[in-house]
Design a protein around this motif. Structure first.
Motif, PDB file in Angstrom:
ATOM      1  N   SER A  99       0.841  -1.190   0.000  1.00 57.02           N
ATOM      2  CA  SER A  99       0.000   0.000   0.000  1.00 57.02           C
ATOM      3  C   SER A  99       0.880   1.244   0.000  1.00 57.02           C
ATOM      4  O   SER A  99       2.013   1.227   0.476  1.00 57.02           O
ATOM      5  N   MET A 107      -4.024   4.097  -7.527  1.00 53.13           N
ATOM      6  CA  MET A 107      -3.562   3.500  -6.279  1.00 53.13           C
ATOM      7  C   MET A 107      -3.301   2.022  -6.524  1.00 53.13           C
ATOM      8  O   MET A 107      -3.910   1.410  -7.414  1.00 53.13           O
ATOM      9  N   GLU A 140      -4.189  -0.261  -4.770  1.00 48.71           N
ATOM     10  CA  GLU A 140      -5.417  -0.988  -4.427  1.00 48.71           C
ATOM     11  C   GLU A 140      -6.317  -1.208  -5.629  1.00 48.71           C
ATOM     12  O   GLU A 140      -7.221  -2.043  -5.578  1.00 48.71           O
ATOM     13  N   THR A 154     -14.696   3.638  -4.261  1.00 48.41           N
ATOM     14  CA  THR A 154     -14.686   2.960  -5.559  1.00 48.41           C
ATOM     15  C   THR A 154     -14.735   1.452  -5.411  1.00 48.41           C
ATOM     16  O   THR A 154     -14.313   0.887  -4.394  1.00 48.41           O
ATOM     17  N   THR A 194     -10.127  -3.468  -8.557  1.00 47.22           N
ATOM     18  CA  THR A 194      -9.980  -2.847  -7.236  1.00 47.22           C
ATOM     19  C   THR A 194     -10.257  -3.897  -6.170  1.00 47.22           C
ATOM     20  O   THR A 194     -11.294  -4.579  -6.214  1.00 47.22           O
ATOM     21  N   CYS A 229     -11.818   0.127   6.050  1.00 50.77           N
ATOM     22  CA  CYS A 229     -11.415   0.564   4.703  1.00 50.77           C
ATOM     23  C   CYS A 229     -12.446   0.284   3.621  1.00 50.77           C
ATOM     24  O   CYS A 229     -12.301   0.776   2.494  1.00 50.77           O
ATOM     25  N   TYR A 232     -14.277   0.577  -1.750  1.00 48.95           N
ATOM     26  CA  TYR A 232     -13.020   0.891  -1.062  1.00 48.95           C
ATOM     27  C   TYR A 232     -12.979   2.373  -0.721  1.00 48.95           C
ATOM     28  O   TYR A 232     -13.210   3.223  -1.586  1.00 48.95           O
ATOM     29  N   THR A 273     -10.927   5.275  -0.343  1.00 52.68           N
ATOM     30  CA  THR A 273      -9.566   5.601  -0.770  1.00 52.68           C
ATOM     31  C   THR A 273      -8.845   6.547   0.182  1.00 52.68           C
ATOM     32  O   THR A 273      -7.616   6.583   0.215  1.00 52.68           O
ATOM     33  N   ASP A 290      -8.867   9.633  -0.319  1.00 52.45           N
ATOM     34  CA  ASP A 290      -8.563  10.801  -1.155  1.00 52.45           C
ATOM     35  C   ASP A 290      -9.750  11.754  -1.161  1.00 52.45           C
ATOM     36  O   ASP A 290     -10.903  11.339  -1.319  1.00 52.45           O
ATOM     37  N   ARG A 310      -5.828  14.652   0.869  1.00 51.90           N
ATOM     38  CA  ARG A 310      -6.232  13.464   1.590  1.00 51.90           C
ATOM     39  C   ARG A 310      -7.250  13.862   2.646  1.00 51.90           C
ATOM     40  O   ARG A 310      -7.237  14.987   3.141  1.00 51.90           O
TER      41      ARG A 310
END
Length: 539
Positions: A197, A339, A341, A390, A395, A409, A416, A418, A420, A435
Protein backbone atom coordinates in the motif's frame (compact mmCIF):
# COMPACT_ATOMS: atom_id res chain seq x y z
CA UNK A 1 -2.88 -20.51 0.44
CA UNK A 2 -5.74 -20.17 2.92
CA UNK A 3 -8.74 -18.64 1.17
CA UNK A 4 -9.44 -16.69 4.34
CA UNK A 5 -6.26 -14.67 3.79
CA UNK A 6 -8.03 -12.22 1.49
CA UNK A 7 -11.51 -11.31 0.28
CA UNK A 8 -12.29 -12.23 -3.31
CA UNK A 9 -14.86 -10.55 -5.55
CA UNK A 10 -18.43 -11.79 -5.02
CA UNK A 11 -19.41 -14.32 -7.68
CA UNK A 12 -22.02 -12.06 -9.28
CA UNK A 13 -19.38 -9.36 -9.83
CA UNK A 14 -16.76 -11.82 -11.05
CA UNK A 15 -19.19 -13.26 -13.60
CA UNK A 16 -20.11 -9.77 -14.80
CA UNK A 17 -16.42 -8.87 -15.31
CA UNK A 18 -15.90 -12.05 -17.31
CA UNK A 19 -18.97 -11.42 -19.47
CA UNK A 20 -17.72 -7.89 -20.16
CA UNK A 21 -14.43 -9.35 -21.42
CA UNK A 22 -12.38 -7.69 -18.68
CA UNK A 23 -11.19 -10.94 -17.10
CA UNK A 24 -9.73 -13.46 -19.52
CA UNK A 25 -8.49 -17.01 -19.24
CA UNK A 26 -4.74 -16.23 -19.27
CA UNK A 27 -2.21 -15.79 -16.49
CA UNK A 28 0.47 -13.11 -16.53
CA UNK A 29 3.10 -15.74 -17.29
CA UNK A 30 1.07 -17.08 -20.21
CA UNK A 31 0.84 -13.57 -21.65
CA UNK A 32 4.64 -13.48 -21.89
CA UNK A 33 4.65 -16.94 -23.48
CA UNK A 34 2.13 -15.72 -26.06
CA UNK A 35 4.33 -12.73 -26.95
CA UNK A 36 7.46 -14.88 -27.20
CA UNK A 37 5.64 -17.18 -29.61
CA UNK A 38 4.21 -14.37 -31.73
CA UNK A 39 6.94 -11.72 -31.59
CA UNK A 40 10.11 -13.80 -31.24
CA UNK A 41 13.08 -11.56 -31.95
CA UNK A 42 11.40 -8.21 -31.26
CA UNK A 43 13.20 -6.42 -28.41
CA UNK A 44 11.27 -6.71 -25.15
CA UNK A 45 13.73 -5.39 -22.56
CA UNK A 46 16.67 -2.98 -22.52
CA UNK A 47 18.81 -2.62 -19.40
CA UNK A 48 22.40 -1.80 -18.45
CA UNK A 49 23.07 -5.54 -18.95
CA UNK A 50 22.02 -5.51 -22.59
CA UNK A 51 18.99 -6.22 -24.75
CA UNK A 52 16.61 -9.18 -24.62
CA UNK A 53 14.14 -10.18 -27.30
CA UNK A 54 10.77 -11.59 -26.30
CA UNK A 55 12.05 -15.10 -27.08
CA UNK A 56 15.26 -14.60 -25.08
CA UNK A 57 13.36 -13.14 -22.13
CA UNK A 58 10.93 -16.06 -22.11
CA UNK A 59 13.78 -18.59 -22.26
CA UNK A 60 15.58 -17.00 -19.33
CA UNK A 61 12.34 -16.89 -17.36
CA UNK A 62 11.85 -20.62 -18.02
CA UNK A 63 15.39 -21.45 -16.86
CA UNK A 64 15.09 -19.45 -13.65
CA UNK A 65 11.61 -20.85 -12.98
CA UNK A 66 13.01 -24.38 -13.12
CA UNK A 67 15.89 -23.41 -10.87
CA UNK A 68 13.54 -21.86 -8.33
CA UNK A 69 11.19 -24.85 -8.43
CA UNK A 70 14.18 -27.11 -7.76
CA UNK A 71 15.19 -25.03 -4.71
CA UNK A 72 12.28 -25.69 -4.00
CA UNK A 73 9.91 -22.72 -4.19
CA UNK A 74 6.40 -24.14 -4.12
CA UNK A 75 3.16 -22.94 -5.70
CA UNK A 76 1.36 -20.49 -3.42
CA UNK A 77 4.44 -19.66 -1.35
CA UNK A 78 5.08 -15.99 -0.79
CA UNK A 79 8.42 -14.63 -1.96
CA UNK A 80 9.80 -11.23 -0.97
CA UNK A 81 11.06 -9.76 -4.27
CA UNK A 82 13.35 -6.82 -3.52
CA UNK A 83 15.38 -5.86 -6.57
CA UNK A 84 16.16 -2.53 -8.28
CA UNK A 85 15.49 -1.68 -11.92
CA UNK A 86 17.61 -4.32 -13.63
CA UNK A 87 16.85 -7.23 -15.91
CA UNK A 88 16.97 -9.74 -13.04
CA UNK A 89 13.83 -8.10 -11.63
CA UNK A 90 11.78 -8.81 -14.73
CA UNK A 91 13.14 -12.34 -15.11
CA UNK A 92 12.57 -13.18 -11.44
CA UNK A 93 9.05 -11.72 -11.43
CA UNK A 94 7.87 -13.80 -14.38
CA UNK A 95 9.74 -16.88 -13.14
CA UNK A 96 7.90 -16.75 -9.82
CA UNK A 97 4.58 -16.24 -11.58
CA UNK A 98 5.34 -19.21 -13.85
CA UNK A 99 5.73 -21.62 -10.95
CA UNK A 100 2.68 -20.27 -9.14
CA UNK A 101 4.59 -18.56 -6.34
CA UNK A 102 3.35 -15.18 -5.07
CA UNK A 103 5.94 -12.38 -5.27
CA UNK A 104 5.67 -9.49 -2.81
CA UNK A 105 6.87 -6.42 -4.71
CA UNK A 106 9.12 -4.63 -2.22
CA UNK A 107 11.31 -1.65 -3.21
CA UNK A 108 15.05 -1.85 -2.46
CA UNK A 109 14.73 1.23 -0.24
CA UNK A 110 12.55 -0.57 2.30
CA UNK A 111 14.07 -0.68 5.78
CA UNK A 112 14.53 -3.56 8.17
CA UNK A 113 11.46 -2.85 10.30
CA UNK A 114 9.07 -2.85 7.34
CA UNK A 115 10.71 -5.93 5.80
CA UNK A 116 10.35 -7.85 9.05
CA UNK A 117 6.72 -6.77 9.46
CA UNK A 118 5.82 -7.73 5.89
CA UNK A 119 7.63 -11.06 6.10
CA UNK A 120 5.86 -11.97 9.33
CA UNK A 121 2.49 -10.90 7.93
CA UNK A 122 2.90 -12.91 4.73
CA UNK A 123 4.94 -15.82 6.17
CA UNK A 124 7.25 -15.39 3.19
CA UNK A 125 9.47 -18.41 2.57
CA UNK A 126 12.11 -16.88 0.29
CA UNK A 127 13.76 -13.47 0.03
CA UNK A 128 15.11 -12.44 -3.40
CA UNK A 129 17.35 -9.42 -2.93
CA UNK A 130 20.16 -7.56 -4.70
CA UNK A 131 23.61 -7.62 -3.15
CA UNK A 132 23.76 -3.82 -3.41
CA UNK A 133 21.52 -0.90 -4.24
CA UNK A 134 23.52 2.22 -5.03
CA UNK A 135 26.01 2.58 -2.19
CA UNK A 136 23.91 0.50 0.17
CA UNK A 137 24.90 -3.08 1.00
CA UNK A 138 21.63 -5.01 1.34
CA UNK A 139 23.23 -8.20 2.63
CA UNK A 140 23.37 -7.28 6.35
CA UNK A 141 19.73 -6.14 6.34
CA UNK A 142 18.62 -9.35 4.61
CA UNK A 143 20.51 -11.37 7.21
CA UNK A 144 18.78 -9.48 10.06
CA UNK A 145 15.38 -10.07 8.47
CA UNK A 146 16.12 -13.80 8.15
CA UNK A 147 17.12 -14.04 11.82
CA UNK A 148 13.94 -12.27 12.89
CA UNK A 149 11.59 -14.29 10.64
CA UNK A 150 11.56 -18.10 11.04
CA UNK A 151 9.39 -18.54 7.93
CA UNK A 152 12.28 -17.42 5.68
CA UNK A 153 14.17 -20.54 4.73
CA UNK A 154 16.16 -19.34 1.70
CA UNK A 155 17.95 -16.18 0.60
CA UNK A 156 18.46 -15.68 -3.15
CA UNK A 157 20.86 -12.89 -4.15
CA UNK A 158 21.13 -11.07 -7.46
CA UNK A 159 24.88 -10.51 -7.49
CA UNK A 160 27.44 -11.75 -4.99
CA UNK A 161 25.76 -13.95 -2.34
CA UNK A 162 28.76 -13.55 -0.03
CA UNK A 163 29.84 -16.17 2.46
CA UNK A 164 26.50 -16.64 4.21
CA UNK A 165 23.57 -18.90 3.38
CA UNK A 166 22.54 -17.06 0.23
CA UNK A 167 22.45 -18.59 -3.21
CA UNK A 168 23.16 -16.62 -6.37
CA UNK A 169 20.18 -15.93 -8.62
CA UNK A 170 22.44 -16.48 -11.62
CA UNK A 171 23.40 -19.93 -10.32
CA UNK A 172 19.74 -20.91 -10.08
CA UNK A 173 19.13 -19.78 -13.66
CA UNK A 174 22.20 -21.70 -14.86
CA UNK A 175 21.08 -24.82 -13.03
CA UNK A 176 17.55 -24.48 -14.39
CA UNK A 177 18.89 -24.41 -17.96
CA UNK A 178 19.89 -28.06 -17.51
CA UNK A 179 16.54 -29.12 -16.06
CA UNK A 180 13.40 -30.19 -17.90
CA UNK A 181 9.77 -30.58 -17.07
CA UNK A 182 6.60 -28.56 -17.06
CA UNK A 183 5.07 -26.13 -14.63
CA UNK A 184 1.99 -26.30 -12.43
CA UNK A 185 -1.37 -25.21 -13.73
CA UNK A 186 -2.23 -21.77 -12.34
CA UNK A 187 -5.74 -20.38 -12.40
CA UNK A 188 -6.19 -16.86 -13.83
CA UNK A 189 -8.33 -16.19 -10.76
CA UNK A 190 -5.54 -17.17 -8.36
CA UNK A 191 -3.54 -14.69 -6.33
CA UNK A 192 -0.75 -13.49 -8.62
CA UNK A 193 1.21 -11.06 -6.44
CA UNK A 194 1.08 -8.80 -3.42
CA UNK A 195 1.65 -5.06 -3.70
CA UNK A 196 2.53 -2.66 -0.91
CA UNK A 197 0.00 0.00 0.00
CA UNK A 198 1.12 3.56 -0.68
CA UNK A 199 0.26 5.01 2.71
CA UNK A 200 2.63 7.54 4.24
CA UNK A 201 2.20 6.35 7.81
CA UNK A 202 2.75 3.00 9.49
CA UNK A 203 3.80 -0.30 7.97
CA UNK A 204 2.45 -0.80 4.43
CA UNK A 205 -0.49 -3.17 4.04
CA UNK A 206 -0.42 -5.96 1.47
CA UNK A 207 -2.69 -5.70 -1.56
CA UNK A 208 -3.75 -8.95 -3.26
CA UNK A 209 -3.95 -8.86 -7.07
CA UNK A 210 -5.05 -11.79 -9.23
CA UNK A 211 -3.77 -12.70 -12.69
CA UNK A 212 -7.13 -11.83 -14.24
CA UNK A 213 -7.61 -8.41 -12.64
CA UNK A 214 -3.98 -7.32 -12.97
CA UNK A 215 -3.78 -8.37 -16.62
CA UNK A 216 -6.94 -6.38 -17.31
CA UNK A 217 -5.49 -3.37 -15.49
CA UNK A 218 -2.37 -3.55 -17.69
CA UNK A 219 -4.19 -4.20 -20.95
CA UNK A 220 -6.83 -1.49 -20.48
CA UNK A 221 -4.21 1.03 -19.33
CA UNK A 222 -2.09 0.36 -22.41
CA UNK A 223 -5.10 1.02 -24.63
CA UNK A 224 -6.00 4.31 -22.92
CA UNK A 225 -2.35 5.43 -23.02
CA UNK A 226 -1.94 4.65 -26.72
CA UNK A 227 0.71 2.00 -26.09
CA UNK A 228 1.37 -0.50 -28.87
CA UNK A 229 4.09 -2.48 -30.62
CA UNK A 230 6.02 0.69 -31.54
CA UNK A 231 6.04 2.06 -27.99
CA UNK A 232 9.25 2.38 -26.00
CA UNK A 233 8.60 2.84 -22.29
CA UNK A 234 11.26 4.18 -19.91
CA UNK A 235 10.90 2.83 -16.36
CA UNK A 236 12.38 5.64 -14.26
CA UNK A 237 10.51 4.96 -11.02
CA UNK A 238 11.06 1.63 -9.24
CA UNK A 239 9.33 -1.18 -11.12
CA UNK A 240 8.09 -2.51 -7.79
CA UNK A 241 5.60 0.39 -7.78
CA UNK A 242 2.15 -0.21 -9.21
CA UNK A 243 2.47 2.94 -11.36
CA UNK A 244 5.60 1.61 -13.08
CA UNK A 245 4.31 -1.94 -13.23
CA UNK A 246 0.83 -1.62 -14.70
CA UNK A 247 -0.21 1.97 -15.53
CA UNK A 248 0.59 0.88 -18.23
CA UNK A 249 4.16 0.30 -17.07
CA UNK A 250 6.17 -2.85 -17.54
CA UNK A 251 3.24 -5.26 -17.89
CA UNK A 252 1.11 -3.03 -20.09
CA UNK A 253 3.95 -2.45 -22.54
CA UNK A 254 4.99 -6.11 -22.70
CA UNK A 255 1.34 -7.15 -23.17
CA UNK A 256 1.25 -4.76 -26.16
CA UNK A 257 4.46 -5.96 -27.80
CA UNK A 258 6.42 -2.79 -27.02
CA UNK A 259 9.87 -2.32 -25.50
CA UNK A 260 10.67 -1.60 -21.85
CA UNK A 261 13.84 0.34 -21.03
CA UNK A 262 14.98 0.07 -17.40
CA UNK A 263 16.54 3.25 -16.04
CA UNK A 264 19.24 2.31 -13.51
CA UNK A 265 18.80 5.51 -11.47
CA UNK A 266 16.20 8.29 -11.38
CA UNK A 267 18.53 11.17 -12.22
CA UNK A 268 17.26 13.37 -15.10
CA UNK A 269 20.71 13.22 -16.74
CA UNK A 270 20.58 9.43 -16.98
CA UNK A 271 16.92 9.36 -17.97
CA UNK A 272 17.07 11.98 -20.72
CA UNK A 273 20.15 10.33 -22.20
CA UNK A 274 18.13 7.12 -22.50
CA UNK A 275 15.20 8.99 -24.05
CA UNK A 276 17.57 10.09 -26.79
CA UNK A 277 19.53 6.88 -27.36
CA UNK A 278 16.59 4.45 -27.11
CA UNK A 279 13.93 6.57 -28.82
CA UNK A 280 11.69 6.52 -25.74
CA UNK A 281 8.06 7.40 -26.55
CA UNK A 282 6.46 7.30 -23.08
CA UNK A 283 7.61 7.47 -19.47
CA UNK A 284 6.18 8.14 -16.02
CA UNK A 285 7.29 10.38 -13.16
CA UNK A 286 6.13 11.56 -9.76
CA UNK A 287 5.56 15.34 -9.45
CA UNK A 288 8.74 15.90 -7.45
CA UNK A 289 10.87 14.84 -10.45
CA UNK A 290 9.14 16.97 -13.08
CA UNK A 291 10.88 20.32 -12.31
CA UNK A 292 14.26 18.55 -12.44
CA UNK A 293 13.43 17.13 -15.87
CA UNK A 294 12.40 20.56 -17.08
CA UNK A 295 15.65 22.05 -15.80
CA UNK A 296 17.73 19.32 -17.42
CA UNK A 297 15.89 19.68 -20.74
CA UNK A 298 16.47 23.47 -20.65
CA UNK A 299 20.23 22.89 -20.55
CA UNK A 300 19.90 21.41 -24.05
CA UNK A 301 22.16 18.92 -25.76
CA UNK A 302 19.58 16.11 -25.90
CA UNK A 303 17.27 15.19 -28.75
CA UNK A 304 13.96 14.44 -27.02
CA UNK A 305 11.82 14.45 -30.17
CA UNK A 306 10.82 10.78 -29.77
CA UNK A 307 9.06 11.47 -26.46
CA UNK A 308 5.32 11.66 -27.03
CA UNK A 309 3.81 11.28 -23.55
CA UNK A 310 5.00 12.19 -20.07
CA UNK A 311 2.81 10.57 -17.43
CA UNK A 312 2.76 12.15 -13.99
CA UNK A 313 1.14 10.50 -10.99
CA UNK A 314 1.65 9.31 -7.43
CA UNK A 315 0.38 12.62 -6.08
CA UNK A 316 -1.14 15.74 -7.59
CA UNK A 317 0.89 17.76 -10.09
CA UNK A 318 0.31 21.47 -9.56
CA UNK A 319 -1.33 23.32 -12.43
CA UNK A 320 1.59 25.73 -12.92
CA UNK A 321 4.14 22.95 -13.50
CA UNK A 322 1.65 21.00 -15.60
CA UNK A 323 1.38 23.88 -18.06
CA UNK A 324 5.16 23.91 -18.53
CA UNK A 325 5.43 20.33 -19.79
CA UNK A 326 4.33 20.67 -23.42
CA UNK A 327 6.19 23.93 -24.25
CA UNK A 328 9.40 22.92 -22.43
CA UNK A 329 9.62 19.17 -23.12
CA UNK A 330 7.78 19.14 -26.43
CA UNK A 331 5.54 16.22 -25.48
CA UNK A 332 2.01 15.71 -24.21
CA UNK A 333 1.21 15.44 -20.52
CA UNK A 334 -0.96 12.66 -19.14
CA UNK A 335 -2.01 12.95 -15.53
CA UNK A 336 -2.48 9.64 -13.73
CA UNK A 337 -4.32 9.36 -10.43
CA UNK A 338 -4.47 5.86 -9.05
CA UNK A 339 -3.56 3.50 -6.28
CA UNK A 340 -2.07 0.05 -5.90
CA UNK A 341 -5.42 -0.99 -4.43
CA UNK A 342 -6.90 -0.68 -7.90
CA UNK A 343 -8.67 2.34 -9.41
CA UNK A 344 -6.72 4.15 -12.14
CA UNK A 345 -7.76 7.50 -13.58
CA UNK A 346 -6.17 9.02 -16.67
CA UNK A 347 -6.51 12.24 -18.61
CA UNK A 348 -7.02 11.11 -22.18
CA UNK A 349 -4.52 11.83 -24.92
CA UNK A 350 -7.09 13.84 -26.88
CA UNK A 351 -8.35 15.89 -23.92
CA UNK A 352 -8.14 19.69 -24.19
CA UNK A 353 -4.96 21.12 -22.68
CA UNK A 354 -6.88 22.85 -19.90
CA UNK A 355 -8.41 19.53 -18.78
CA UNK A 356 -5.01 17.81 -18.93
CA UNK A 357 -3.34 20.51 -16.82
CA UNK A 358 -6.04 21.00 -14.19
CA UNK A 359 -7.59 17.56 -13.55
CA UNK A 360 -6.29 14.14 -12.63
CA UNK A 361 -8.32 12.20 -15.17
CA UNK A 362 -11.33 9.93 -15.15
CA UNK A 363 -11.72 6.21 -14.47
CA UNK A 364 -10.05 3.67 -16.74
CA UNK A 365 -12.83 1.11 -17.02
CA UNK A 366 -16.50 1.43 -17.92
CA UNK A 367 -17.07 -0.96 -15.01
CA UNK A 368 -15.33 1.28 -12.47
CA UNK A 369 -17.88 2.54 -9.95
CA UNK A 370 -17.00 5.85 -8.30
CA UNK A 371 -18.73 7.74 -5.50
CA UNK A 372 -17.75 11.09 -3.99
CA UNK A 373 -19.30 11.38 -0.52
CA UNK A 374 -19.38 13.65 2.52
CA UNK A 375 -18.51 12.66 6.10
CA UNK A 376 -21.91 10.99 6.47
CA UNK A 377 -21.42 8.89 3.34
CA UNK A 378 -23.90 10.93 1.28
CA UNK A 379 -23.06 11.69 -2.38
CA UNK A 380 -22.03 15.30 -3.01
CA UNK A 381 -22.84 17.26 -6.20
CA UNK A 382 -20.23 18.00 -8.89
CA UNK A 383 -17.68 20.58 -7.80
CA UNK A 384 -18.07 19.81 -4.09
CA UNK A 385 -15.19 18.04 -2.28
CA UNK A 386 -15.74 14.62 -0.78
CA UNK A 387 -14.02 11.31 -0.14
CA UNK A 388 -13.55 9.06 -3.15
CA UNK A 389 -15.08 5.58 -2.83
CA UNK A 390 -14.69 2.96 -5.56
CA UNK A 391 -15.17 -0.64 -6.59
CA UNK A 392 -14.55 -2.36 -9.89
CA UNK A 393 -12.90 -5.16 -11.88
CA UNK A 394 -9.36 -4.41 -10.67
CA UNK A 395 -9.98 -2.85 -7.24
CA UNK A 396 -9.43 -5.08 -4.23
CA UNK A 397 -12.22 -6.20 -1.92
CA UNK A 398 -9.96 -6.59 1.10
CA UNK A 399 -6.32 -6.40 2.17
CA UNK A 400 -4.20 -9.48 2.77
CA UNK A 401 -4.65 -10.85 6.29
CA UNK A 402 -6.17 -7.60 7.54
CA UNK A 403 -9.79 -8.35 8.40
CA UNK A 404 -9.96 -5.76 11.18
CA UNK A 405 -8.60 -3.01 8.91
CA UNK A 406 -10.98 -4.08 6.15
CA UNK A 407 -13.94 -3.10 8.32
CA UNK A 408 -12.62 0.47 8.31
CA UNK A 409 -11.42 0.56 4.70
CA UNK A 410 -14.48 -0.86 2.94
CA UNK A 411 -18.19 -0.15 3.01
CA UNK A 412 -20.76 -2.88 3.52
CA UNK A 413 -21.38 -2.76 -0.26
CA UNK A 414 -17.70 -3.44 -1.03
CA UNK A 415 -16.64 0.10 -1.94
CA UNK A 416 -13.02 0.89 -1.06
CA UNK A 417 -12.57 4.05 0.98
CA UNK A 418 -9.57 5.60 -0.77
CA UNK A 419 -8.98 8.39 1.78
CA UNK A 420 -8.56 10.80 -1.16
CA UNK A 421 -10.45 14.08 -1.06
CA UNK A 422 -11.61 14.95 -4.59
CA UNK A 423 -14.10 16.97 -6.58
CA UNK A 424 -15.75 15.67 -9.74
CA UNK A 425 -16.61 17.80 -12.74
CA UNK A 426 -19.89 17.55 -14.63
CA UNK A 427 -18.20 15.38 -17.29
CA UNK A 428 -16.63 13.04 -14.71
CA UNK A 429 -13.05 14.30 -14.43
CA UNK A 430 -11.58 14.07 -10.94
CA UNK A 431 -9.59 16.82 -9.25
CA UNK A 432 -7.54 15.79 -6.23
CA UNK A 433 -8.04 18.21 -3.36
CA UNK A 434 -5.94 16.29 -0.87
CA UNK A 435 -6.23 13.46 1.59
CA UNK A 436 -9.14 13.24 3.99
CA UNK A 437 -6.60 13.50 6.79
CA UNK A 438 -4.26 15.87 4.92
CA UNK A 439 -5.82 18.91 6.51
CA UNK A 440 -4.72 21.54 8.99
CA UNK A 441 -7.26 22.07 11.77
CA UNK A 442 -6.55 25.71 12.62
CA UNK A 443 -8.80 27.13 15.32
CA UNK A 444 -11.60 24.85 14.16
CA UNK A 445 -11.21 25.76 10.48
CA UNK A 446 -10.27 22.87 8.18
CA UNK A 447 -7.61 23.85 5.63
CA UNK A 448 -7.06 21.46 2.70
CA UNK A 449 -3.27 21.32 2.30
CA UNK A 450 -3.26 20.71 -1.46
CA UNK A 451 -5.35 23.81 -2.14
CA UNK A 452 -2.86 26.09 -0.37
CA UNK A 453 0.14 24.27 -1.86
CA UNK A 454 -1.23 24.96 -5.33
CA UNK A 455 -1.12 28.71 -4.61
CA UNK A 456 2.30 28.53 -2.96
CA UNK A 457 3.75 26.89 -6.07
CA UNK A 458 2.57 29.83 -8.15
CA UNK A 459 4.88 32.20 -6.20
CA UNK A 460 7.90 33.09 -8.40
CA UNK A 461 10.98 31.12 -7.40
CA UNK A 462 9.13 28.47 -5.34
CA UNK A 463 10.04 25.05 -6.68
CA UNK A 464 8.29 22.81 -4.16
CA UNK A 465 5.87 23.38 -1.30
CA UNK A 466 4.22 21.48 1.53
CA UNK A 467 1.69 22.68 4.08
CA UNK A 468 1.52 20.85 7.40
CA UNK A 469 -0.15 21.38 10.73
CA UNK A 470 2.01 21.68 13.83
CA UNK A 471 0.55 21.54 17.38
CA UNK A 472 -0.14 24.99 18.80
CA UNK A 473 -1.45 25.78 22.34
CA UNK A 474 -3.77 28.54 21.10
CA UNK A 475 -4.84 27.46 17.61
CA UNK A 476 -4.82 23.69 18.05
CA UNK A 477 -2.68 23.54 14.93
CA UNK A 478 -0.80 26.32 13.19
CA UNK A 479 -0.23 26.11 9.44
CA UNK A 480 3.43 25.88 8.46
CA UNK A 481 4.53 26.16 4.83
CA UNK A 482 7.81 24.45 3.96
CA UNK A 483 9.19 25.81 0.71
CA UNK A 484 12.04 24.90 -1.61
CA UNK A 485 13.01 28.15 -3.29
CA UNK A 486 15.65 29.08 -5.81
CA UNK A 487 17.21 32.45 -5.06
CA UNK A 488 14.91 34.86 -3.18
CA UNK A 489 13.18 33.45 -0.12
CA UNK A 490 9.84 35.22 0.44
CA UNK A 491 8.95 36.32 3.97
CA UNK A 492 5.71 35.42 5.74
CA UNK A 493 4.42 38.89 4.88
CA UNK A 494 5.26 38.46 1.19
CA UNK A 495 3.65 35.02 1.09
CA UNK A 496 0.56 36.39 2.83
CA UNK A 497 0.27 39.27 0.37
CA UNK A 498 0.72 37.07 -2.69
CA UNK A 499 -1.83 34.49 -1.49
CA UNK A 500 -4.39 37.13 -0.58
CA UNK A 501 -3.94 38.63 -4.05
CA UNK A 502 -4.80 35.22 -5.48
CA UNK A 503 -8.03 35.16 -3.50
CA UNK A 504 -6.98 32.77 -0.73
CA UNK A 505 -9.05 33.12 2.44
CA UNK A 506 -7.11 34.81 5.24
CA UNK A 507 -7.44 31.85 7.62
CA UNK A 508 -5.76 29.60 5.02
CA UNK A 509 -2.62 31.73 4.79
CA UNK A 510 0.33 29.98 6.51
CA UNK A 511 1.17 31.18 10.00
CA UNK A 512 4.81 30.37 9.44
CA UNK A 513 7.14 29.84 6.48
CA UNK A 514 10.18 27.58 6.60
CA UNK A 515 12.69 26.73 3.90
CA UNK A 516 14.41 23.48 2.99
CA UNK A 517 16.90 22.36 0.36
CA UNK A 518 14.55 19.48 -0.55
CA UNK A 519 11.29 18.06 0.77
CA UNK A 520 11.58 14.59 2.31
CA UNK A 521 9.88 11.90 0.23
CA UNK A 522 8.37 8.54 1.03
CA UNK A 523 9.53 5.42 -0.79
CA UNK A 524 6.95 6.01 -3.55
CA UNK A 525 7.86 9.64 -4.18
CA UNK A 526 5.20 11.44 -2.14
CA UNK A 527 6.09 14.23 0.26
CA UNK A 528 6.66 12.64 3.67
CA UNK A 529 4.46 14.91 5.77
CA UNK A 530 4.72 12.69 8.79
CA UNK A 531 8.46 13.31 8.87
CA UNK A 532 7.96 17.03 8.24
CA UNK A 533 5.54 17.31 11.16
CA UNK A 534 7.97 15.48 13.42
CA UNK A 535 10.89 17.70 12.41
CA UNK A 536 8.90 20.91 12.74
CA UNK A 537 7.39 19.87 16.06
CA UNK A 538 10.80 19.18 17.55
CA UNK A 539 12.42 22.39 16.30
Amino acid sequence: MDEKDWTDWPEEFANAYRRAGHWRDRTLSELLCDQARDLGERIALVSPSGRLSYAELDTRVTHLARGLADLPVRPGERVLLQLPNREEYVIALFALLRIGAVPILAPPSLGRADLVALTRLSAAAVHVVADRHGRRDLGPVAAEVARACPSLRRLVVAGDPGTGNGIALGALEEKGAALTGGFPDVSPNALALLLLSGGTTGTPKLIPRTHADYAYNARASAEVCGVGADSVYLAVLPVSHNFTMVSPGLLGVLCSGGTVVLCPDPSPTTALALVETEGVTITSLVPALVPHWLDEAARGGRNLSSLEVLQVGGSRLDDTTARRVRPELGCGLQQVFGMAEGLNNYTRLDDPEDIVCTTQGRPLSPSDEVLVVDEEGRPVPPGQPGELLTRGPYTLRGYYRAREQDRLCFTAEGFYRTGDLVTRTERGDLVVVGRVKDQVNRAGEKIAAVEVEEHLLAIPGVRAAALVGVPDPFLGERAVAVLVAGGHRPSVAEVRGLLLERGVAAFKVPDEVRFAAVLPLTGIGKVDKRRLRTELGSS
